[in-house]
Structures are given as C-alpha cells and as structure tokens.
Scaffold this active site. Structure first.
Site, PDB file in Angstrom:
ATOM      1  N   PHE A 119       0.846  -1.183   0.000  1.00  0.00           N
ATOM      2  CA  PHE A 119       0.000   0.000   0.000  1.00  0.00           C
ATOM      3  C   PHE A 119       0.889   1.245   0.000  1.00  0.00           C
ATOM      4  O   PHE A 119       2.076   1.165   0.307  1.00  0.00           O
ATOM      5  CB  PHE A 119      -0.892   0.001   1.256  1.00  0.00           C
ATOM      6  CG  PHE A 119      -2.355   0.143   0.946  1.00  0.00           C
ATOM      7  CD1 PHE A 119      -3.078  -0.940   0.481  1.00  0.00           C
ATOM      8  CD2 PHE A 119      -3.009   1.356   1.116  1.00  0.00           C
ATOM      9  CE1 PHE A 119      -4.434  -0.808   0.200  1.00  0.00           C
ATOM     10  CE2 PHE A 119      -4.362   1.488   0.839  1.00  0.00           C
ATOM     11  CZ  PHE A 119      -5.082   0.409   0.375  1.00  0.00           C
ATOM     12  N   GLN A 240      -7.384  15.165   2.976  1.00  0.00           N
ATOM     13  CA  GLN A 240      -6.745  14.260   2.031  1.00  0.00           C
ATOM     14  C   GLN A 240      -7.552  14.164   0.743  1.00  0.00           C
ATOM     15  O   GLN A 240      -8.750  13.880   0.784  1.00  0.00           O
ATOM     16  CB  GLN A 240      -6.630  12.868   2.642  1.00  0.00           C
ATOM     17  CG  GLN A 240      -5.997  11.861   1.687  1.00  0.00           C
ATOM     18  CD  GLN A 240      -5.495  10.636   2.436  1.00  0.00           C
ATOM     19  OE1 GLN A 240      -6.256   9.733   2.729  1.00  0.00           O
ATOM     20  NE2 GLN A 240      -4.227  10.647   2.770  1.00  0.00           N
ATOM     21  N   HIS A 242      -7.862  11.855  -2.210  1.00  0.00           N
ATOM     22  CA  HIS A 242      -7.458  10.503  -2.618  1.00  0.00           C
ATOM     23  C   HIS A 242      -7.131  10.538  -4.106  1.00  0.00           C
ATOM     24  O   HIS A 242      -7.903  11.101  -4.891  1.00  0.00           O
ATOM     25  CB  HIS A 242      -8.592   9.514  -2.348  1.00  0.00           C
ATOM     26  CG  HIS A 242      -8.153   8.089  -2.400  1.00  0.00           C
ATOM     27  ND1 HIS A 242      -7.798   7.468  -3.581  1.00  0.00           N
ATOM     28  CD2 HIS A 242      -7.984   7.163  -1.416  1.00  0.00           C
ATOM     29  CE1 HIS A 242      -7.438   6.219  -3.311  1.00  0.00           C
ATOM     30  NE2 HIS A 242      -7.549   6.012  -2.007  1.00  0.00           N
ATOM     31  N   LEU A 252     -14.925   6.050  -4.616  1.00  0.00           N
ATOM     32  CA  LEU A 252     -13.556   5.635  -4.320  1.00  0.00           C
ATOM     33  C   LEU A 252     -13.126   4.402  -5.124  1.00  0.00           C
ATOM     34  O   LEU A 252     -13.872   3.441  -5.251  1.00  0.00           O
ATOM     35  CB  LEU A 252     -13.447   5.307  -2.825  1.00  0.00           C
ATOM     36  CG  LEU A 252     -12.126   4.720  -2.326  1.00  0.00           C
ATOM     37  CD1 LEU A 252     -11.010   5.732  -2.433  1.00  0.00           C
ATOM     38  CD2 LEU A 252     -12.265   4.241  -0.887  1.00  0.00           C
ATOM     39  N   GLU A 255      -6.657   2.325  -3.266  1.00  0.00           N
ATOM     40  CA  GLU A 255      -5.217   2.306  -3.491  1.00  0.00           C
ATOM     41  C   GLU A 255      -4.728   0.866  -3.636  1.00  0.00           C
ATOM     42  O   GLU A 255      -3.660   0.604  -4.187  1.00  0.00           O
ATOM     43  CB  GLU A 255      -4.570   2.948  -2.263  1.00  0.00           C
ATOM     44  CG  GLU A 255      -3.134   3.274  -2.346  1.00  0.00           C
ATOM     45  CD  GLU A 255      -2.736   4.167  -1.167  1.00  0.00           C
ATOM     46  OE1 GLU A 255      -3.256   5.287  -1.065  1.00  0.00           O
ATOM     47  OE2 GLU A 255      -1.926   3.732  -0.338  1.00  0.00           O
ATOM     48  N   ARG A 286      -0.396   9.452  -0.450  1.00  0.00           N
ATOM     49  CA  ARG A 286      -1.520   9.948  -1.243  1.00  0.00           C
ATOM     50  C   ARG A 286      -1.377  11.413  -1.648  1.00  0.00           C
ATOM     51  O   ARG A 286      -1.726  11.794  -2.763  1.00  0.00           O
ATOM     52  CB  ARG A 286      -2.819   9.759  -0.460  1.00  0.00           C
ATOM     53  CG  ARG A 286      -3.207   8.313  -0.412  1.00  0.00           C
ATOM     54  CD  ARG A 286      -4.465   8.092   0.386  1.00  0.00           C
ATOM     55  NE  ARG A 286      -4.798   6.673   0.369  1.00  0.00           N
ATOM     56  CZ  ARG A 286      -5.740   6.128   1.130  1.00  0.00           C
ATOM     57  NH1 ARG A 286      -6.437   6.878   1.961  1.00  0.00           N
ATOM     58  NH2 ARG A 286      -5.980   4.835   1.062  1.00  0.00           N
ATOM     59  N   HIS A 353     -11.322  13.007   0.375  1.00  0.00           N
ATOM     60  CA  HIS A 353     -11.511  11.665   0.932  1.00  0.00           C
ATOM     61  C   HIS A 353     -11.517  11.626   2.452  1.00  0.00           C
ATOM     62  O   HIS A 353     -12.279  10.886   3.047  1.00  0.00           O
ATOM     63  CB  HIS A 353     -10.394  10.774   0.407  1.00  0.00           C
ATOM     64  CG  HIS A 353     -10.466   9.340   0.826  1.00  0.00           C
ATOM     65  ND1 HIS A 353     -11.567   8.555   0.572  1.00  0.00           N
ATOM     66  CD2 HIS A 353      -9.583   8.552   1.477  1.00  0.00           C
ATOM     67  CE1 HIS A 353     -11.352   7.330   1.049  1.00  0.00           C
ATOM     68  NE2 HIS A 353     -10.165   7.316   1.616  1.00  0.00           N
ATOM     69  N   ARG A 398      -2.663  11.296   5.949  1.00  0.00           N
ATOM     70  CA  ARG A 398      -2.856   9.945   6.476  1.00  0.00           C
ATOM     71  C   ARG A 398      -2.363   8.894   5.488  1.00  0.00           C
ATOM     72  O   ARG A 398      -2.576   9.015   4.285  1.00  0.00           O
ATOM     73  CB  ARG A 398      -4.344   9.709   6.754  1.00  0.00           C
ATOM     74  CG  ARG A 398      -4.646   8.292   7.180  1.00  0.00           C
ATOM     75  CD  ARG A 398      -6.077   8.093   7.588  1.00  0.00           C
ATOM     76  NE  ARG A 398      -7.051   8.176   6.519  1.00  0.00           N
ATOM     77  CZ  ARG A 398      -7.237   7.241   5.581  1.00  0.00           C
ATOM     78  NH1 ARG A 398      -6.489   6.151   5.565  1.00  0.00           N
ATOM     79  NH2 ARG A 398      -8.167   7.398   4.655  1.00  0.00           N
TER      80      ARG A 398
END
Lengths: 588, 236
Positions: A119, A240, A242, A252, A255, A286, A353, A398
């Site tokens: 990730f 954030q 995304h 969404l 990721e 991100r 996001h 994050r």
C-alpha cells in the site's frame, strides 16, 4: 418548555468503526451504554473503506511496528504526535488479531495466515523498500470490519438508538460534559440525554467538497457541535485528496489497485509517477500522488476530451487477480462508468476523501483543550475517536489503511478511558444545567418557524463549489483570501436557512438542515486555517509557500468559532518509549 | 443530453395523511444523473423537500436506499435511470410497515437477523495470533459476506409476506449459512437445531425472487439449499 430526559452512564455518538469498538468495550464491562447513530450501524461510512487495515504482522516478509511507526510519522509530514503514533502502531498487530477473533473474514495465505498487500507509503527498514502490511478482505475491508464489529455488539447486547442525531453537547459551569441533546428522527422529538461520559465517533465531513468519495451522512456533526460548544478543533486545514476517485462520480477506487500492481498513466501513455517518486512510484503517499496527478492535468497531459483525468491501468493484472482481490472495483467501474477494468483503464481524479484534523484528543481518547497555561487540559466527560478526532496520528497526511486501524485502536482506548473515568469516580450523574437542551430546542424551532429564506440545497451546492475552487489540492494566498470572504458571506446567509417541510415524523429535510449547520462550520474553519498556515506540509500544498517550514509551523492549529481565533500548540515530539524521529526531507 | 423524466412517488405522512397516495413529479435529468438516486436527490432539492427516503454511501455498499422501483426491489444508487420505463413508479419495499413515504420500519428484518446469532461462536481460548484458515475454506464465505442488509431480498419473498413472524427470510438465512460455513465457527450443530423448524427455514419454496433482486448479485436460495444439505447429511 422542558424536554424528556434519558440517563446513560456512557453515550456514544456514531455507530461506525470507532463507535462500535468503543461500545463493545463499554458493554462488555457492564457500563450502561447507548450508541446513537444517524443510520443503522452497518450503513456507517466505515463500510465504504476498501483496501485494508495496516498491521506489521510480517506474514509475508519481515516487518515490525517500528517501521510502521516511521512510515506513519513520515507520511504525516512530521505533524503527527509521536506518542499517539507509537501507541497506534504498537497496538496494530493485536488490534487486527482481535478483529480476526471477532470473526472478520480476512483473506488468507496458503499457510492459513492473514493475506497482506502493499500500500502507499508502507515500507520496510525505515523507508527503504515496499512491504506488504495491509490486511484485507478483498476490496471490501471496511464493510467486513464494520459488520464484524456490529455482530460482536449484537452478541454483547449493546443498546442502540438507531436514526437518532446528536444536536449539541451539554456542559456544566465547570465546562465538564454532562450529556448531549439528540433528535429522534422517527418522531421528531428532541431529548436530553444525561451521561457520565460522552464519546464522539461521528466520522468525517468530506461533504464540504463538491467532489468527494464520502457518503451523504459525512457532514461533520461532531466537529460542528464541538465548535458550537466553545471548544477548538485541530488541524482542520488538512484534507486528504485521494488520488483515485472515479472521474465524475467521485466514488472511491482503492489504493489497493496500485498495491496489487496497477499504475497511473497520463495522456501520453507515460507512467508519470516514476518521475515524481522514483522508489515508491505509484505507491508514494496519497498527497504526493494526488499532486503529481493534478500537475499532469494542469500541464495538459490529462486524458479524455477535456483532458481532465488520468488513467488507472490494471488490465495487466489479469481477470483472476481482479476477481479475487479487486471484485468491488470491477463492479463500481462497470456500474458507474460502464467500463470493465479487465479490458480498459479507469478514469480517475484526486477526490476529497479524509479529514486529518478534528476534535483534539490525546492517545487515550480524552478530548483536550487549552485552559490557562495548559494547552492540553482534559475536558472532563468528553471523548472522541476515529475520523472526527485528531489524536493526532495522521498529521498532515494519512497513510492508506491507517484509518481503519485508528478506528479500532482509539475506539478501544477511548472506551477504556471512559470505563476508568466512570468507575474511578463511582460517579453520580453530575447535575444538568437548568437550561439544558434549551439551545438545541431553539435551533430546531428556528428552522421550524422560518417562512422564507435561503434554500438549503442552494447553500449546500454553493459551499461545495467554494471549497472545491478555493481549498483544493493546490492553494495560494489570493485564492484562500477570496475563499474566506465567500465562505463568510455564505455563513451569514446560512443563518437565514429555510426548508418547506415542517412535519415531525422522519423529516429528512430538517435533518439535512441541521447537518448543514454543522458542515458549514467545518468549511469555514478549513478555509481560515488553510490561509493562516503559510507553508506546504502533507496535504496542504501552498504554491506561494512551497516548502515545509519547521521553524514556524511544526505545530498544530487550534481554531475557535468565536472571533475565528487561531492558536498553535506544539507537536508531541516525545514518543512513549522509543527515540524521537526527527524531521527529514520527505522523499518516496 | 438533458431530458425530462416522469416519476410517480408513493407518499404517506402519518401526521396528515389518512391514507397513502401517489405524487406525480417531472424533472429534468442530465447525463450526470446516471442513477435513480441522483434523480431522487434532485426531486427533493428542486421540487419537494418533504419526500422522505433513506440514502448514504451512494455506491451500493451501505444498503440504505432499497426501494421498490417499477414493481421490483432495488437500490436507488445502483439503478440506471436510462433503463427505467416511465413514469417510474417508486414505492417502499413491500411487507414492512411504512413509517413515512419510502421509509419502512425494519425492526422485524433486523430481529430476524439477530435471531440467527450473527457472530462467530468459538469457545476455545483464543491464540495470541490469528486463527488459521485455508484460502479454500475462506473462499466458501464469498458470495455471502458481501450482503449489505438492504432487505431487497427478504421483502421480495412471498414466503416472508405470508409468514413474516415465523419464516426467517432470505437475508437472515444467508447469514445463518455464513456462520455455518465459517470453519472458525463451532456452533454448527446448535445452529442447525435452531433452524430445524417447520417455518424458520423450510418455508423457503425456492421461488428465487431473492436471488433475482439482490443488488449485490448474491444468491440466498443457494445458501438456503446448502443449509438443507448440511441438515440432510447430519440425518444420514
């Protein structure tokens, strides 16, 4: 007019991952608890989390919590509190094992252990090479986690007030929190709920932006209520974006697609992340990937007729991997764009996001606020966990999969703190102020009494447009100043909000109006705090201040509604047991 | 691609209406309004803010917006407007008491769900790490754990309409199978005993409405069949 009063030792506002984890702790301890939720708990937005939950299980390759901690500190661009980050990363393995014990149906490796995938920003050896740390249930991890937590609460006999919306905090003359007011949607009745301890687990407010991965219910209620109660919110300028929201729909796309080997392409068919992040490439943090995408689009290398998106390619993974690991993504692309990713790439854009900021807490889940010389005095009786809280583990950005971890670690931690607080004092319920509930009642009656005014739908669309244009991926002084002016004007108009429906039973127009009154507080705070922070750090990218400024801004923003006051407090640089990780240049 | 669309929406507010009625609404939809939920939100914003319906994630994972659409249960957020015959007739999902407009009281539905003990039962001392489960055993849960508890299936089932208090309905039975099939669960015998009753399970007459309407393409009838196989193999 007096309102009906209910009494519970512990009140939890919010039935998502954090609220349910806390509820379990309290119910199992025999504390008289109720969970208020605007929606049936399994409909909470935790259900939409896709890619995974991080824990250094080391099931595939060497990993440990120190590396996880390092990645989180670096991902947060050194704005995270290192004591809270150590606490979370140390707990991660136990938290995931506990979820497995609760029955969460994790994907498995051949040896029967939990499957893990790469990730963004997950690295071994203090940032050296990618590591597989994200534990998942295909691309439906949040859904599986939320259902497992709800199921465990069924077993524990937790009491729920479903389709209840919290309206305001009740504080006594010492400032202690002694309850909340809440609206029962089915009847339209407002109640006072007296409590020894109140936990906010109300989630995010991504709906302040036009383009958002967030559910309709993510309206920042906890943050709005906290601001109205005279308490500050922390680091609210950090949002954030995304990298992979579905172009147009905003839905969404995990990721995990890139974790499984997918990558981004510009109009020239170039895998552009190689230029921006030579080591991590498409699995950089991100904020880094979203900025790179926005630059590609701004410089004319976007795809499509309007050159306004980039492409996420995954067809090379093969139908087997896609159907086994990313079935939900395939379903979403087919549903919303009519594109089958086993054949074609998916059009994606950076999309709002996650709210890194929120209600200031320590790692125990206790809400803290400045009082006298102490900038972190505990607000007695008040707790917060999950996206609505700022512990702060996510700092300025994050890491993917740290949100689900945050929910269970801090939900449990807050639950334990509440148990201790309630038992320690063996407390009687503190007396309610004489006018408890009056403020909420007036707010509701004002909406009911209005006969004309500003349309809720227009106000909401206008707020979302302003935030999108003035507080997006890249920010400048001029754009933010204009943004403040516009959002203040809208804020003034919102005082005159009007809805036609005046009925009592399940009046969803009224619920939306009450939500918007919270949401606009979050929007205003965001814009003002973003202007005040004259540096670039994590998700805050100021074109006019492109560098991180540790000398002046390695500190948390605290914003108060009254007077639009901002003060700053220090980042916690002392972890609990390990050495401090000093700031370094952030390269992926 | 702007076009006008006609809707006929079930309305009932117990405060003022002695009985339900249908409200005809016409609005303009654009190519940005792909799904029925987009149109519903638009109607609420532009035509009548008193129309009540549930919605949240708008991507088919929260299960809030189950509605009966032109006679068939589905999620508003996953239903393509372009495929709907006009006027689009919207009613609450059938078989449950209506609270208001398109919002039903789901108490009975969740009561059924809770009654199957929807959690893994394992009385062993938990190990310090995760319990092991082979990918093959875990695979058995695919097609079951994706359930979003929207109630499209249960409220489309004639057996549920006839015996709402005794027959558990497809959603609860799907979950019953989910725990029977989970190799970590130790209570299979107890679960099968609980279901061995003339109504709870055996009122399923494989009409298949459940599988037909499931917005997640799950097949509760198949899961019910597997429970019956478990029972049968136990007898033998």
């Amino acid at each position: 007019m007096s309102l009906p009063i209910l009494k519970f030792e512990a009140v939890i506002v919010g039935g998502g991952g954090a609220g349910l984890r806390a509820a379990l702790q309290l119910s199992e301890a025999g504390i008289k608890t109720v969970v208020l939720s605007k929606v049936f708990p399994t409909r909470s937005h935790t259900a939409a989390a896709q890619g995974g939950i991080s824990a250094a299980l080391g099931n595939i390759e060497d990993d440990n919590w120190h590396w996880h901690m390092y990645d989180t500190v670096k991902g947060a661009d050194w704005l995270g509190d290192q004591d809270a980050i150590e606490f979370m990363c140390r707990q991660a393995v136990d938290a995931v094992v506990e979820l497995e014990h609760y029955g969460m149906p994790f994907d498995r490796l051949e040896n029967g252990k939990i499957y893990q995938r790469p990730f963004g920003g997950h690295m071994a050896n203090f940032g050296k090479q990618p590591v597989r740390r994200a534990c998942c249930v295909a691309d439906r991890t949040g859904h599986a986690m939320l259902h497992a937590l709800y199921q465990r609460n069924v077993k524990a006999n937790t009491k729920f007030f479903v389709e209840w919306m919290a309206l305001d905090l009740i504080r006594n003359e010492n400032g202690d929190v002694v309850g909340v007011t809440a609206l029962e949607m089915e009847t339209g009745q407002v109640y006072v709920i007296q409590a020894k301890a109140v936990l906010f687990a109300t989630g995010g407010a991504g709906r302040i932006f036009q383009s958002s991965t967030n559910a309709f219910i993510n309206t920042g209620d906890g943050v709005g209520i906290t601001l109205r109660a005279g308490l500050p919110v922390e680091d609210i300028e950090f949002w954030q974006f995304h990298p992979t929201g579905l172009a147009g729909a905003g839905v969404l796309i995990t990721e995990g697609v890139r974790g499984e080997g997918g990558y981004l392409l510009n109009a020239n068919g170039e895998r552009f992340m190689e230029r921006y992040a030579p080591t991590a490439k498409d699995l950089a943090s991100r904020d880094v990937v979203s900025r790179a995408m926005q630059i590609e689009i701004n410089e004319g290398r976007g795809c499509g007729p309007n050159k306004d998106y980039v492409l996420l390619k995954l067809d090379h993974l093969g139908v087997e991997v896609i159907d086994q690991r990313l079935p939900g993504i395939r379903e979403i692309a087919l549903q919303f764009l009519g594109i089958d990713p086993i054949k074609e790439p998916i059009p994606v854009v950076p999309t709002c996001h996650y709210m890194m900021g929120g209600i200031p807490t320590n790692y125990k889940g206790e809400v803290v606020a400045p009082f006298g010389a102490n900038k972190e005095e505990v607000v007695k009786g008040f707790y917060a966990a999950g996206e609505c809280a700022c512990a702060s583990v996510h700092g300025a950005n994050r890491l993917g999969t740290n949100s689900l971890l945050d929910l269970v670690v801090f939900g449990k931690s807050a639950g334990n703190s509440m148990i201790k607080f309630i038992r320690e004092h063996d407390l009687e319920y503190k007396e309610l102020p004489k006018d408890a509930g009056e403020f909420s009642l007036q707010r509701v009656q004002k909406i009911d009494a209005s006969t004309s005014g500003e349309s809720l739908a227009e106000l909401r669309h206008e707020m979302q447009r302003i935030m999108q244009q003035h507080a997006g991926v890249f920010r400048t002084q001029k754009v933010l100043m204009d943004g403040i002016e516009k959002i203040e004007a809208l804020y003034a108009r919102a005082q005159n909000l009007y809805i036609k429906d005046k009925s009592k039973v399940f009046n969803t127009a009224r619920v939306e109006a009450l939500e918007f009154i919270n949401t606009i507080e979050v929007a205003l705070a965001t814009m003002i705090c973003a202007e005040a922070r004259k540096e670039s750090r994590g998700a805050q990218a100021r074109e006019d201040y492109p560098e991180r400024d540790d000398a002046n801004f390695m500190c948390h923003t605290l914003f108060y509604r009254d007077g639009r006051k901002i003060i700053y407090k220090d980042v916690h640089v002392a972890p609990l047991t390990v050495d401090y990780i000093p700031p370094a240049k952030r390269v992926y | 691609m702007n076009k006008k669309m006609k809707f006929s929406i079930y309305r009932y507010n117990p405060e003022v209406d002695t009985q339900p009625y249908y409200q005809d609404v016409e609005i303009e939809v654009t190519n940005l309004d792909k799904k029925l939920l987009n149109a519903l939100v638009k109607i609420k914003e532009q035509v009548d803010d008193s129309i009540a319906f549930r919605r949240s994630c708008r991507e088919g994972v929260c299960g809030s917006d189950a509605i009966n659409i032109n006679g068939r249960n589905g999620l508003a957020c996953l239903t393509d407007l372009a495929k709907l015959k006009e006027p689009v007739v919207l009613r609450p999902i059938p078989g449950l008491p209506v609270i208001r407009d398109l919002i039903v009281d789901m108490t009975q539905f969740f009561h059924q769900y809770n009654s199957i003990k929807p959690y893994v039962i394992d009385h062993n001392q938990m190990p310090s790490r995760e319990r092991l489960q082979s990918p093959k055993d875990r695979e058995e849960l695919n097609g079951v754990i994706e359930c979003i508890l929207c109630a499209c299936c249960t409220t489309a089932c004639p057996s549920f309409w006839w015996n709402p208090d005794k027959f558990l309905g497809p959603a609860a039975l799907l979950h019953a199978y989910r725990f029977i099939a989970d190799t970590r669960d130790e209570a299979t015998a107890e679960r099968l005993d609980d279901l061995n009753d003339p109504y709870k399970l055996f009122r399923c007459h494989t009409i298949m409405n459940c599988a037909d309407v499931c917005p997640k393409n799950l097949n509760p009838t198949k899961a019910i069949g597997k429970i019956k196989e478990f029972m049968l193999s136990r007898v033998i």
